[in-house]
Enzyme design. Sequence first.
Site, PDB file in Angstrom:
ATOM      1  N   ASP A   1      47.396 170.159 -15.465  1.00 17.61           N
ATOM      2  CA  ASP A   1      48.097 169.824 -16.703  1.00 17.61           C
ATOM      3  C   ASP A   1      48.230 171.097 -17.524  1.00 17.61           C
ATOM      4  O   ASP A   1      47.369 171.980 -17.459  1.00 17.61           O
ATOM      5  CB  ASP A   1      47.324 168.763 -17.496  1.00 17.61           C
ATOM      6  CG  ASP A   1      47.348 167.392 -16.845  1.00 17.61           C
ATOM      7  OD1 ASP A   1      48.315 167.085 -16.130  1.00 17.61           O
ATOM      8  OD2 ASP A   1      46.400 166.617 -17.062  1.00 17.61           O
TER       9      ASP A   1
ATOM     10  N   ASP B   1      53.872 163.841 -15.224  1.00 20.21           N
ATOM     11  CA  ASP B   1      53.537 162.803 -16.200  1.00 20.21           C
ATOM     12  C   ASP B   1      54.749 162.462 -17.064  1.00 20.21           C
ATOM     13  O   ASP B   1      55.014 161.291 -17.356  1.00 20.21           O
ATOM     14  CB  ASP B   1      52.382 163.257 -17.104  1.00 20.21           C
ATOM     15  CG  ASP B   1      51.102 163.542 -16.342  1.00 20.21           C
ATOM     16  OD1 ASP B   1      50.894 162.941 -15.263  1.00 20.21           O
ATOM     17  OD2 ASP B   1      50.303 164.366 -16.832  1.00 20.21           O
TER      18      ASP B   1
END
Length: 187
Positions: A146, A160
């Site tokens: 991330d 995401d």
Amino acid sequence: MAEAERIIGTPDIGDDAQPESAGPVKGRRRIAALLVVAVLAYLLDLGSKMLVVAKLEHQPPIEIIGDLLKFEAVRNPGAAFGFGEAFTIIFTCIAAAVIVVIVRLARKLYSLPWAIALGLLLGGALGNLTDRIFRSPGVFRGAVVDFIAPAHFAVFNLADSAIVCGGILIVLLSFKGLDPDGTVHKD
């Protein structure tokens, strides 16, 4: 799988039957659109993660918009907001199941908006599944990369984002009464 298809709202038309307004060419075009969107989402996610790992990991965060938005490399073994770190294998199985459901739904797909939505979901699921399978600490236990870090929110990635955008589009299409097979119903 049939239960998932029923919940999503895909009517069970026989393998030989097709909606009256949709021909086989139109169905193939929608599947092609789904695949193009999925491949684009997947490649953008994969490329961004490779760049983050190569250039940003073990480096200080890069401020994009002051403290409001930063790029910061984070390895997340869990789900959103870091929840469920001990359940990485479960998230891997869920992503694999989502991919199987989308592939099964694709054969009944005659709606371009649904093709785009499912393509976003497929590309995002494949992006995070790739991390879960191939990144450390090991196969089916890998941590997702991330890097998009808004202030006061979870750090996330492009996969995401694709999943969330696809999910929002599915909700909107459902509220409009548009089914994946191209039919419109009014409840």
